[in-house]
Design a protein around this motif. Structure first.
Motif, PDB file in Angstrom:
ATOM      1  N   ALA A 148     -16.932  44.913  12.236  1.00 13.34           N
ATOM      2  CA  ALA A 148     -16.482  44.624  11.149  1.00 13.34           C
ATOM      3  C   ALA A 148     -16.937  45.981  10.214  1.00 13.34           C
ATOM      4  CB  ALA A 148     -16.710  44.015  10.505  1.00 13.34           C
ATOM      5  N   GLN A 149     -18.713  46.028   9.956  1.00 14.50           N
ATOM      6  CA  GLN A 149     -19.087  46.647   9.417  1.00 14.50           C
ATOM      7  C   GLN A 149     -18.944  48.877   9.409  1.00 14.50           C
ATOM      8  OE1 GLN A 149     -22.797  45.415   9.008  1.00 14.50           O
ATOM      9  NE2 GLN A 149     -22.688  43.642   7.705  1.00 14.50           N
ATOM     10  N   SER A 150     -19.030  48.555  10.630  1.00 13.03           N
ATOM     11  CA  SER A 150     -19.085  49.905  11.574  1.00 13.03           C
ATOM     12  C   SER A 150     -17.555  50.256  11.307  1.00 13.03           C
ATOM     13  CB  SER A 150     -19.708  49.892  12.725  1.00 13.03           C
ATOM     14  OG  SER A 150     -18.949  48.829  13.651  1.00 13.03           O
ATOM     15  N   TYR A 151     -16.511  49.454  11.250  1.00 11.96           N
ATOM     16  CA  TYR A 151     -14.852  49.511  10.858  1.00 11.96           C
ATOM     17  C   TYR A 151     -14.927  51.195  10.015  1.00 11.96           C
ATOM     18  CZ  TYR A 151     -10.393  49.717  10.108  1.00 11.96           C
ATOM     19  OH  TYR A 151      -8.628  50.140   9.953  1.00 11.96           O
ATOM     20  N   PRO A 152     -14.177  51.932   9.990  1.00 15.12           N
ATOM     21  CA  PRO A 152     -13.279  52.097  11.505  1.00 15.12           C
ATOM     22  C   PRO A 152     -14.037  53.237  12.203  1.00 15.12           C
ATOM     23  CG  PRO A 152     -12.335  53.223  10.177  1.00 15.12           C
ATOM     24  CD  PRO A 152     -13.264  52.507   8.960  1.00 15.12           C
ATOM     25  N   ASN A 153     -14.358  53.579  13.816  1.00 16.84           N
ATOM     26  CA  ASN A 153     -15.274  54.028  14.800  1.00 16.84           C
ATOM     27  C   ASN A 153     -14.476  54.668  15.699  1.00 16.84           C
ATOM     28  OD1 ASN A 153     -14.851  51.957  16.462  1.00 16.84           O
ATOM     29  ND2 ASN A 153     -16.666  51.232  16.663  1.00 16.84           N
ATOM     30  N   ARG A 154     -12.842  54.484  15.548  1.00 18.50           N
ATOM     31  CA  ARG A 154     -12.128  55.450  16.121  1.00 18.50           C
ATOM     32  C   ARG A 154     -10.556  55.776  15.132  1.00 18.50           C
ATOM     33  NH1 ARG A 154      -9.368  51.249  19.067  1.00 18.50           N
ATOM     34  NH2 ARG A 154      -9.543  48.973  18.774  1.00 18.50           N
ATOM     35  N   PRO A 155      -9.749  56.282  16.450  1.00 18.63           N
ATOM     36  CA  PRO A 155      -8.462  56.997  15.048  1.00 18.63           C
ATOM     37  C   PRO A 155      -7.565  55.244  14.925  1.00 18.63           C
ATOM     38  CG  PRO A 155      -8.573  58.304  17.023  1.00 18.63           C
ATOM     39  CD  PRO A 155      -9.761  57.186  17.069  1.00 18.63           C
ATOM     40  N   ILE A 156      -7.411  55.185  14.024  1.00 18.54           N
ATOM     41  CA  ILE A 156      -6.022  54.105  13.644  1.00 18.54           C
ATOM     42  C   ILE A 156      -4.615  54.290  13.986  1.00 18.54           C
ATOM     43  CG2 ILE A 156      -5.666  52.122  11.837  1.00 18.54           C
ATOM     44  CD1 ILE A 156      -8.656  52.966   9.997  1.00 18.54           C
ATOM     45  N   ILE A 211       3.867  45.293  14.599  1.00 21.02           N
ATOM     46  CA  ILE A 211       2.492  45.294  14.115  1.00 21.02           C
ATOM     47  C   ILE A 211       1.657  43.430  14.238  1.00 21.02           C
ATOM     48  CG2 ILE A 211       1.517  45.790  11.765  1.00 21.02           C
ATOM     49  CD1 ILE A 211       3.945  46.745  11.327  1.00 21.02           C
ATOM     50  N   ALA A 212       2.912  42.823  14.338  1.00 23.91           N
ATOM     51  CA  ALA A 212       2.330  41.119  14.354  1.00 23.91           C
ATOM     52  C   ALA A 212       1.843  41.012  15.941  1.00 23.91           C
ATOM     53  CB  ALA A 212       4.199  39.955  14.093  1.00 23.91           C
ATOM     54  N   ALA A 213       2.084  41.532  16.104  1.00 20.73           N
ATOM     55  CA  ALA A 213       2.154  41.286  18.043  1.00 20.73           C
ATOM     56  C   ALA A 213       0.263  42.305  18.530  1.00 20.73           C
ATOM     57  CB  ALA A 213       3.038  41.801  19.222  1.00 20.73           C
ATOM     58  N   ALA A 214       0.003  42.691  18.102  1.00 26.16           N
ATOM     59  CA  ALA A 214      -1.606  43.581  17.773  1.00 26.16           C
ATOM     60  C   ALA A 214      -2.051  43.065  17.884  1.00 26.16           C
ATOM     61  CB  ALA A 214      -1.070  44.890  16.737  1.00 26.16           C
ATOM     62  N   ALA A 215      -4.038  43.272  18.034  1.00 24.21           N
ATOM     63  CA  ALA A 215      -5.324  43.031  17.986  1.00 24.21           C
ATOM     64  C   ALA A 215      -5.313  42.995  16.738  1.00 24.21           C
ATOM     65  CB  ALA A 215      -5.953  43.438  19.516  1.00 24.21           C
ATOM     66  N   PRO A 216      -6.198  42.019  15.830  1.00 21.37           N
ATOM     67  CA  PRO A 216      -6.451  41.734  15.197  1.00 21.37           C
ATOM     68  C   PRO A 216      -7.305  43.012  14.217  1.00 21.37           C
ATOM     69  CG  PRO A 216      -5.994  39.411  15.260  1.00 21.37           C
ATOM     70  CD  PRO A 216      -5.620  40.848  16.453  1.00 21.37           C
ATOM     71  N   ASP A 217      -7.432  43.742  14.512  1.00 19.93           N
ATOM     72  CA  ASP A 217      -9.112  44.112  14.691  1.00 19.93           C
ATOM     73  C   ASP A 217      -9.015  45.290  13.999  1.00 19.93           C
ATOM     74  OD1 ASP A 217      -7.137  46.616  15.916  1.00 19.93           O
ATOM     75  OD2 ASP A 217      -8.355  46.065  17.662  1.00 19.93           O
ATOM     76  N   GLY A 218      -7.726  46.234  13.363  1.00 23.22           N
ATOM     77  CA  GLY A 218      -7.941  46.918  12.234  1.00 23.22           C
ATOM     78  C   GLY A 218      -7.261  48.092  12.482  1.00 23.22           C
ATOM     79  N   TYR A 219      -6.522  48.616  14.017  1.00 22.90           N
ATOM     80  CA  TYR A 219      -6.412  49.539  14.463  1.00 22.90           C
ATOM     81  C   TYR A 219      -5.567  49.196  14.823  1.00 22.90           C
ATOM     82  CZ  TYR A 219     -12.279  50.517  15.102  1.00 22.90           C
ATOM     83  OH  TYR A 219     -12.895  50.789  14.560  1.00 22.90           O
ATOM     84  N   THR A 220      -4.206  48.609  14.280  1.00 21.45           N
ATOM     85  CA  THR A 220      -2.616  49.150  14.566  1.00 21.45           C
ATOM     86  C   THR A 220      -2.461  48.566  13.054  1.00 21.45           C
ATOM     87  OG1 THR A 220      -2.681  48.604  16.739  1.00 21.45           O
ATOM     88  CG2 THR A 220      -0.763  48.300  15.550  1.00 21.45           C
ATOM     89  N   ILE A 221      -1.661  49.289  12.197  1.00 21.83           N
ATOM     90  CA  ILE A 221      -1.492  48.722  11.077  1.00 21.83           C
ATOM     91  C   ILE A 221      -0.455  49.481  10.729  1.00 21.83           C
ATOM     92  CG2 ILE A 221      -4.199  48.554   9.827  1.00 21.83           C
ATOM     93  CD1 ILE A 221      -3.408  51.360   8.071  1.00 21.83           C
ATOM     94  N   GLY A 222       0.943  49.048   9.932  1.00 19.91           N
ATOM     95  CA  GLY A 222       1.685  49.588   9.499  1.00 19.91           C
ATOM     96  C   GLY A 222       2.965  48.915   8.499  1.00 19.91           C
ATOM     97  N   GLN A 223       3.861  49.539   7.964  1.00 18.73           N
ATOM     98  CA  GLN A 223       4.938  49.488   7.383  1.00 18.73           C
ATOM     99  C   GLN A 223       5.290  48.114   7.287  1.00 18.73           C
ATOM    100  OE1 GLN A 223       8.667  51.942   6.311  1.00 18.73           O
ATOM    101  NE2 GLN A 223       8.732  50.683   4.558  1.00 18.73           N
ATOM    102  N   ILE A 224       5.290  47.501   6.998  1.00 17.72           N
ATOM    103  CA  ILE A 224       6.014  45.988   6.734  1.00 17.72           C
ATOM    104  C   ILE A 224       7.332  46.254   5.756  1.00 17.72           C
ATOM    105  CG2 ILE A 224       6.242  43.522   6.885  1.00 17.72           C
ATOM    106  CD1 ILE A 224       3.417  43.574   7.298  1.00 17.72           C
ATOM    107  N   PRO A 225       8.508  46.173   6.197  1.00 14.55           N
ATOM    108  CA  PRO A 225       9.343  45.887   5.243  1.00 14.55           C
ATOM    109  C   PRO A 225       9.614  44.917   4.718  1.00 14.55           C
ATOM    110  CG  PRO A 225      10.489  46.863   7.839  1.00 14.55           C
ATOM    111  CD  PRO A 225       8.953  46.791   7.513  1.00 14.55           C
ATOM    112  N   ILE A 226       9.941  44.488   3.010  1.00 17.31           N
ATOM    113  CA  ILE A 226       9.865  43.387   2.706  1.00 17.31           C
ATOM    114  C   ILE A 226      11.104  41.969   3.322  1.00 17.31           C
ATOM    115  CG2 ILE A 226      11.325  44.029   1.011  1.00 17.31           C
ATOM    116  CD1 ILE A 226       8.509  41.604   0.712  1.00 17.31           C
ATOM    117  N   SER A 227      12.412  43.125   4.073  1.00 19.83           N
ATOM    118  CA  SER A 227      12.845  42.264   5.036  1.00 19.83           C
ATOM    119  C   SER A 227      13.160  41.554   5.655  1.00 19.83           C
ATOM    120  CB  SER A 227      14.376  42.991   5.370  1.00 19.83           C
ATOM    121  OG  SER A 227      13.615  44.379   6.096  1.00 19.83           O
TER     122      SER A 227
END
Length: 333
Positions: A33-41, A89-105
């Motif tokens: 976690a401290q070395s994050y990120p070490n590759r593209p997101i 986004i919800a189904a991705a691994a919780p490692d910080g390498y997949t994020i995104g916009q979450i519509p309020i809907s």
């Protein structure tokens, strides 16, 4: 005398390590976690290229990359009123390498039973970034010169006027139905996978009316489209001549702030890095200029306040679903 192989100190160390493993706090995980990120997101945008959210989120990710020291790869995942991208986004691994916009809907669709994730449990909300300016537009050659003209024709011809939105039960669809209810009219809804293709069809003559965030702005300014009304609490500076729905006598205000999140279970150290990068990106001149260009007000909230906002919106959507009988609308197509 035989010495026992049992070592109480060794046993305590082993139990301690087992406990850390059970809570996900092993030193190796903390170091990662401290070395994050070490590759593209990867940043998932749940809307098509060319829309207003797409435009501002692209600038946001470029600014985030500057502060994170790694590329933030922008990827469009449109469809189902933003829910296809949200599900990814919800189904991705919780490692910080997949994020995104979450519509309020997501707070609406989860209660409509059309998605298989829980917006209160399956996301890590990182920040709210900006809002949107919604409006009702027609072609400049349309017979509707004012919102009153549209309402008058809709009353005379129930269900015959077509309006396009970014998708079934999305913010523009629900907002338009709320307006129609207040005005005592009925129009025919044509859902799209986003505002951009709906705008194309309006310009091409396949639609009578478009309800969307300000993808229409440049066409209104060049005279190709006519803005009949905006949906905010106040008139946007660039379009002061167009009334809000409240100005026109309808007690309807619609906004759908953009927020950024990640899968649930994100390590705290990773979450902190992303929140810091987002805060700096939203504050950048580049992001603010991108928002001003499409009349999108900057509406920053850090994670705690943003999550509180999501909870409040969840309650609001419950009332709106009942008021508009949305479950029945979806059932009937």
């Amino acid at each position: 005398m035989t010495t026992s192989p049992f070592n109480p100190k060794r046993r305590r160390l082993m139990l301690g390590a087992a406990g850390l493993a059970g809570t996900g706090l092993l030193p190796a995980a903390a170091a990662l976690a401290q070395s994050y990120p070490n590759r593209p997101i990867t940043f998932l945008c749940p809307w098509p290229a060319g829309g207003t959210a797409d435009a501002t989120m692209r600038v946001l990710t470029k600014e985030m990359a500057r502060h994170l020291g790694q590329p933030v790869v922008f990827e469009n995942r449109p469809g189902a009123s933003g829910m296809i991208g949200s599900r990814a986004i919800a189904a991705a691994a919780p490692d910080g390498y997949t994020i995104g916009q979450i519509p309020i809907s997501v707070t609406r669709f989860s209660q409509l039973g059309t998605v298989n994730f829980d917006p209160l449990k399956d996301f890590t909300y990182l920040a709210r970034t900006s809002g949107q300016t919604f409006g009702i537009v027609v072609r400049s050659d349309a017979k509707y010169k004012t919102l009153a003209d549209l309402v008058k024709d809709a009353k005379a011809n129930p269900g015959r006027i077509n309006y396009g939105s970014a998708g079934v039960a999305g913010a523009t669809h629900v907002g338009m139905e709320e307006f129609c209810l207040a005005a005592g009219i009925r129009m025919n809804h044509v859902p799209y996978k986003g505002g951009a293709p709906a705008l194309t069809d309006l310009l091409g003559g396949q639609l009578d009316v478009l309800v969307d965030s300000s993808s229409w702005a440049q066409y209104v300014e060049t005279g190709k489209l006519r803005l009949l009304a905006t949906w905010g609490a106040e008139r946007p500076p660039r379009f002061k001549n167009a009334p809000t729905l409240k100005d026109a006598g309808y007690d309807v205000v619609v906004d759908a702030p953009n927020g950024v999140g990640a899968p649930a279970g994100l390590p705290p150290e990773v979450e902190a890095r992303l929140r810091d990068a987002l805060r700096k990106a939203v504050a950048s001149a580049e992001f603010r200029q991108a928002c001003e260009k499409i009349d999108a007000p900057v509406m920053y909230q850090d994670a705690a306040d943003y999550r509180k906002f999501v909870l409040e919106q969840y309650v609001h959507e419950k009332r709106l679903i009942e008021k508009l009988n949305l479950k029945e609308q979806i059932k009937n197509g």
